[in-house]
Design a protein around this motif. Structure first.
Motif, short mmCIF file in Angstrom:
data_model
loop_
_atom_site.label_atom_id
_atom_site.label_comp_id
_atom_site.label_asym_id
_atom_site.label_seq_id
_atom_site.Cartn_x
_atom_site.Cartn_y
_atom_site.Cartn_z
N LEU A 6 -27.83 28.56 -35.55
CA LEU A 6 -28.18 27.14 -35.40
C LEU A 6 -29.54 26.86 -36.03
N GLN A 7 -30.51 27.81 -35.84
CA GLN A 7 -31.84 27.61 -36.43
C GLN A 7 -31.94 28.22 -37.82
N LEU A 8 -31.21 29.31 -38.05
CA LEU A 8 -31.44 30.08 -39.26
C LEU A 8 -30.73 29.51 -40.48
N SER A 9 -29.55 28.95 -40.29
CA SER A 9 -28.80 28.51 -41.47
C SER A 9 -28.17 27.15 -41.19
N LYS A 10 -27.63 26.59 -42.26
CA LYS A 10 -27.04 25.26 -42.12
C LYS A 10 -25.60 25.32 -41.67
N ILE A 11 -25.05 26.54 -41.64
CA ILE A 11 -23.62 26.68 -41.50
C ILE A 11 -23.05 25.96 -40.27
N SER A 12 -23.77 26.06 -39.12
CA SER A 12 -23.18 25.49 -37.90
C SER A 12 -23.12 23.96 -37.97
N ASN A 13 -23.92 23.36 -38.88
CA ASN A 13 -23.87 21.89 -39.01
C ASN A 13 -22.92 21.44 -40.10
N GLN A 14 -22.29 22.40 -40.77
CA GLN A 14 -21.47 22.02 -41.92
C GLN A 14 -19.99 22.12 -41.62
N ILE A 15 -19.66 22.25 -40.34
CA ILE A 15 -18.25 22.38 -39.98
C ILE A 15 -17.54 21.05 -40.23
N ASN A 16 -16.49 21.13 -41.01
CA ASN A 16 -15.72 19.94 -41.37
C ASN A 16 -14.62 19.68 -40.34
N VAL A 17 -13.88 20.73 -40.09
CA VAL A 17 -12.72 20.65 -39.21
C VAL A 17 -12.86 21.78 -38.20
N GLY A 18 -12.50 21.50 -36.95
CA GLY A 18 -12.55 22.56 -35.94
C GLY A 18 -13.96 22.71 -35.40
N ARG A 19 -14.34 23.95 -35.07
CA ARG A 19 -15.63 24.20 -34.44
C ARG A 19 -16.26 25.42 -35.07
N PHE A 20 -17.58 25.62 -34.82
CA PHE A 20 -18.21 26.86 -35.23
C PHE A 20 -17.96 27.89 -34.14
N LEU A 21 -18.29 29.13 -34.41
CA LEU A 21 -18.12 30.19 -33.42
C LEU A 21 -18.94 29.87 -32.18
N GLU A 22 -18.48 30.33 -31.01
CA GLU A 22 -19.20 29.99 -29.79
C GLU A 22 -20.00 31.14 -29.21
N SER A 23 -19.57 32.36 -29.47
CA SER A 23 -20.31 33.49 -28.90
C SER A 23 -20.17 34.67 -29.84
N ILE A 24 -20.93 35.74 -29.58
CA ILE A 24 -20.86 36.88 -30.49
C ILE A 24 -19.54 37.64 -30.36
N ASP A 25 -18.79 37.35 -29.28
CA ASP A 25 -17.48 38.01 -29.19
C ASP A 25 -16.33 37.01 -29.37
N ASP A 26 -16.65 35.90 -30.01
CA ASP A 26 -15.62 34.91 -30.35
C ASP A 26 -14.53 35.60 -31.17
N ARG A 27 -13.29 35.28 -30.89
CA ARG A 27 -12.20 35.98 -31.60
C ARG A 27 -11.73 35.22 -32.84
N GLY A 28 -12.31 34.06 -33.09
CA GLY A 28 -11.87 33.26 -34.22
C GLY A 28 -12.68 33.57 -35.48
N ILE A 29 -12.29 32.92 -36.58
CA ILE A 29 -13.00 33.07 -37.85
C ILE A 29 -13.26 31.68 -38.42
N VAL A 30 -14.41 31.52 -39.10
CA VAL A 30 -14.74 30.26 -39.75
C VAL A 30 -14.78 30.51 -41.25
N ILE A 31 -14.04 29.73 -42.04
CA ILE A 31 -14.01 29.94 -43.49
C ILE A 31 -14.34 28.64 -44.22
N GLY A 32 -14.63 28.73 -45.51
CA GLY A 32 -14.99 27.56 -46.30
C GLY A 32 -13.78 26.76 -46.73
#
Lengths: 424, 432
Positions: free
Chosen positions: A144-170
């Motif tokens: 959240l602080q280090l990169s822009k990635i969590s603010n660039q989610i178009n559809v769906g959500r960003f990962l929620e925890s370090i053991d999140d089982r999902g994947i976020v792709i471009g």
């Protein structure tokens, strides 16, 4: 010598020299407006010159600042810690232990933002395509602080925890893989024993990056999920640290380097030499630019002054004959150019303000967005007026302007009164 | 003639003033010649290096392949498409060069297939772009085969060698920890979804200096690619590399005609892409750079124009009495204005000539010897340029800057010249 300098201090303090100065200043001011057209043309030239110096500098600064800040937020950070071999061989074998308690304490106490990542090359496959990517195991709350990635989610959500089982792709990757939110993809990578480690992930989010090529480059999963997949325990590929300003990195860089003697610690200027050299080249070219503009301006300045002195040779001769000292003539000519420069600078700086204010929200350059991306810039340029640049530009004009005026002024003060009076 | 002599003498009325103004022009002219020549030289180097490395000037692809490449967007019977296009271009060339039939082709052409695969050595695995190339033609459309640092490129004729051989980039070879003669396992999926797998031998390692390419490219022979990835006779791109950049546009137009002329086998859904469509960033980076450069040039030109305006205004004002006399003798204001403009042209012409000579010598020297700025290497490599820069010599690079300054100087003299129309002879003669 001593006598003279003592005299000078004396005369400076005496009321007479104050009135001398006032007379000289009045004369200089009046001479300036004697030929008002010439003065106006010079004023226009000086103010446009100063305006161009500061305005162009502000745009360049704005562009480069934006470039660096956006790169810093694209997994470069201000300081990064890696295994010494990781950068030449980004393999999972070159990962390292998580930060020591000592380093953690320092980073937390210094109020630096920091986070860990696992970054390894991988192959992502949908039912239809396979492509090469970098698998990023991240700590979602830190990103959240280090990169822009969590603010660039178009559809769906960003990962929620370090053991999140999902994947976020471009977004672009999703199109090329012919897949979408909620579908499954398989990640294949290599564990430390050179065996293929693979695992299916459900796509929980799709992000959109400013630079399209990034969308094809990085896929994100939870740090712990990735560590489990690769079977490397707590190990990570990189630790990233960010301070408040990319220009003040050296302080904490040195401390971290002391604290982590066995790993490679690099400031952003070395992690991305292109960006580092960009900053140097820009600093250099800004000053060259300012001086070049001044040089072109100086021809006009000297010319005006030479003419202004030339057309009143007889008057100067008369003043000298009446007993005015040469030093006062020189003072008067220099004051004349000083007034001209100061007026021009005022106008020029006003012009800067008047042109920068309307574009403070940025100039849209999205017509050449891909070209800007190639240079590493965004599609909007925000002008950044640095006080130091304004001072340098104004300082250069005043100091070099007066220097250029010294020769004509000196000549004027050393006329032979008799000859000067007889000049037609 | 009389006017010219008069003007020439007037110019040298105040030698110091004239020289200062001319010096401003010469300084600016030399600067502009140098900067513009450098800029054009750099752009050309950027374009040439980028295009010649791999992509060529023109490509024929399946529609939509450029934006979202995929193994399935392939051209069937790509060698037929290639030879059809080649025949068309040769016919066209010989038609336009009827009197010189033996002229050598202006271009080179080849076909490629491209896909993605996982390459594994004993120690490492990396996902890379695998290119199927035609061993005979590839060296003429790409500089990569010439940049082999170890081993060799596929040799034509040696089928067995070609069949099992793979050429990889230097960084990739280092990452995979392989050398010439080592085996690499290729794993991917074919066009029909079947597994594409084979064990290949590293025959060559190239080093282009472009890290992205050196890290993520591997080449195998086209026929083997087609076999591995179940492509039948298909491929993905037909590459045309022009011998000279200036010929690229003509070839592009010809290729478009070929596409429209329905000579295309099967009527496939093809597109012709020009270099700027292949590298949209390249052209835009040039445009963005040009934009900021033009701003700077404009400022310099305006400052010089002010300098000229000032000089000419002075020279008109100080001659008020003189002008009053000649006007009362019957000279019209228009004639005097012409004189002033003639004086300006002489002065600006002097600046132009000296500037072009000075700038030409500087650029000519650097064009031969090249020059580099320390600290620029990183930036240069980002744009596929060598750190040594060579300014370009052309009519535009040498003359465009000085001519603009010449014209703007004349425009700047219009104001002083116009003032003559407000001159009343009697008052003017009495002026001090």
């Amino acid at each position: 010598m001593r006598m003279e300098s003592a005299n000078e201090i004396d005369s400076l303090q005496s009321p007479r020299s104050v009135s001398n100065l006032r007379i000289v200043a009045t004369l200089a001011w009046r001479y300036l407006w004697r030929n008002y057209r010439r003065t106006l043309i010079m004023l226009a030239a000086i103010s446009i010159g100063v305006w161009a110096m500061i305005f162009m500098t502000a745009l360049t600064r704005g562009m480069v600042d934006e470039m660096i800040e956006s790169s810093v937020k694209t997994f470069i950070g201000h300081v990064q810690i890696h295994h010494p071999q990781y950068r030449s061989d980004p393999s999972v074998n070159n990962s390292m232990a998580p930060p020591s308690q000592q380093l953690r304490d320092y980073l937390d106490q210094s109020e630096l933002n920091w986070g860990m990542r696992l970054r390894v090359p991988a192959v992502i496959s949908s039912e239809r395509e396979s492509l090469g990517v970098f698998l990023m195991g991240v700590e979602p709350d830190k990103e959240l602080q280090l990169s822009k990635i969590s603010n660039q989610i178009n559809v769906g959500r960003f990962l929620e925890s370090i053991d999140d089982r999902g994947i976020v792709i471009g977004a672009k990757l999703a199109r090329r893989l012919d897949t979408e939110l909620g579908k499954r993809v398989v990640i294949m990578t290599q564990d430390p024993d050179n065996n293929i480690a693979d695992k299916g992930f459900r796509i929980v989010g799709i992000y959109h990056a400013e630079i399209a090529s990034q969308e094809e480059q990085f896929v994100f999963v939870g740090l712990e999920t990735a560590q489990t997949l690769l079977g490397i325990g707590e190990k990570v590929s990189e630790i990233e640290v960010q301070g408040s300003n990319f220009r003040n990195v050296d302080g904490f860089y040195q401390v971290i380097k002391e604290l982590v003697p066995n790993e490679e610690v690099l400031p952003w200027t070395e992690s991305d030499p292109y960006l580092g050299s960009m900053l140097d080249v820009m600093d250099g070219s800004i000053y060259i630019y300012i001086v070049v503009i001044f040089l072109v301006l100086s021809f006009g300045l000297v010319n005006t002054l030479v003419m202004a002195v030339f057309e009143r040779v007889r008057e100067i001769g008369l003043m000298l004959a009446l007993g005015m000292r040469g030093r006062l003539i020189m003072q008067q000519v220099l004051l004349e150019i000083l007034f001209l420069l100061l007026l021009g600078l005022c106008l020029g700086n006003l012009l800067v303000w008047a042109t920068v204010w309307p574009i403070r929200d940025g100039i849209d350059v999205s017509v050449v967005a891909e070209g800007m991306a190639m240079m590493g810039g965004g599609s909007t340029i925000y002008p950044a007026v640095y006080i130091s640049d304004v001072l340098v530009a104004n300082g250069v004009v005043i100091v070099l302007g007066l220097l250029a005026a010294i020769l004509p002024a000196y000549r004027a003060s050393h006329y032979d009164p008799v000859r000067a009076l007889n000049k037609t | 003639m009389l006017e010219l002599r008069l003007a020439w003498r007037n110019v040298w009325r105040h030698p110091r003033r004239t020289w200062l103004t001319v010096a401003a022009m010469v300084f600016c002219n030399v600067l502009l010649v140098f900067l513009i020549a450098l800029q054009l030289g750099n752009y050309q180097m950027m374009i040439d290096n980028t295009l010649q490395a791999f992509s060529g000037h023109i490509q024929i692809q399946k529609a939509g392949y450029q934006d979202e490449p995929s193994l399935r967007k392939s051209i069937d019977n790509i060698r037929d498409v290639e030879s059809s296009l080649n025949d068309y271009l040769i016919n066209q060339q010989s038609a336009s060069n009827a009197n010189t039939p033996s002229s050598s082709p202006r271009y080179h052409i080849s076909s490629r297939a491209m896909g993605f695969a996982l390459l594994s050595s004993e120690e490492r695995s990396y996902g890379v772009q695998v290119i199927g190339v035609n061993p005979d033609e590839e060296p003429s459309v790409s500089t990569l085969p010439g940049l082999i640092v170890e081993g060799s490129f596929f040799e034509s004729g040696q089928l067995e060698n070609n069949r099992k051989g793979i050429v990889v980039g230097k960084v990739l070879a280092n990452n995979l920890r392989v050398n010439i003669g080592d085996s690499i396992t290729l794993l991917g999926s074919g066009r029909d979804g079947t597994m594409a797998a084979d064990v290949l031998v590293v025959v060559g390692i190239f080093e282009s200096g472009m890290v992205d390419m050196d890290r993520s490219l591997a080449q195998i022979s086209l026929s083997h690619f087609q076999e591995l990835f179940s492509m039948a006779e298909g491929g993905h791109v037909v590459v045309i590399k022009a011998n000279e950049f200036s010929q690229a546009e003509g070839l592009y137009q010809a290729a478009l005609q070929w596409l429209n002329a329905s000579t295309v086998p099967d009527g496939q859904d093809l597109t012709v892409l020009n270099w700027d469509a292949l590298h949209p960033g390249l052209k835009q980076a040039i445009q963005a750079d040009m934009g900021s450069a033009i701003f700077m040039y404009a400022v310099l030109v305006v400052l010089v124009a002010f300098s000229v305006m000032n000089t000419q205004l002075m020279s008109v004002l100080e001659r008020t009495r003189e002008f009053g006399v000649v006007m009362s003798l019957g000279l019209r204001a228009g004639q005097l204005a012409r004189l002033v403009l003639l004086e300006t042209s002489l002065m600006a012409g002097l600046g132009l000539v000296l500037g072009v000579i000075g700038g030409g010598i500087l650029v000519g020297y650097l064009n031969v010897n090249g020059f580099s700025i320390s600290g620029m290497e990183e930036m240069a490599s980002r744009f596929n340029m060598s750190p040594v820069m060579y300014p370009q010599i052309s009519f535009i690079s040498i003359f465009s800057g000085p001519l603009v300054i010449f014209i703007c100087s004349l425009l700047a003299a219009v104001y002083p010249a116009l003032r003559l129309h407000f001159l009343r002879p009697i008052e003017a003669m009495r002026a001090v």
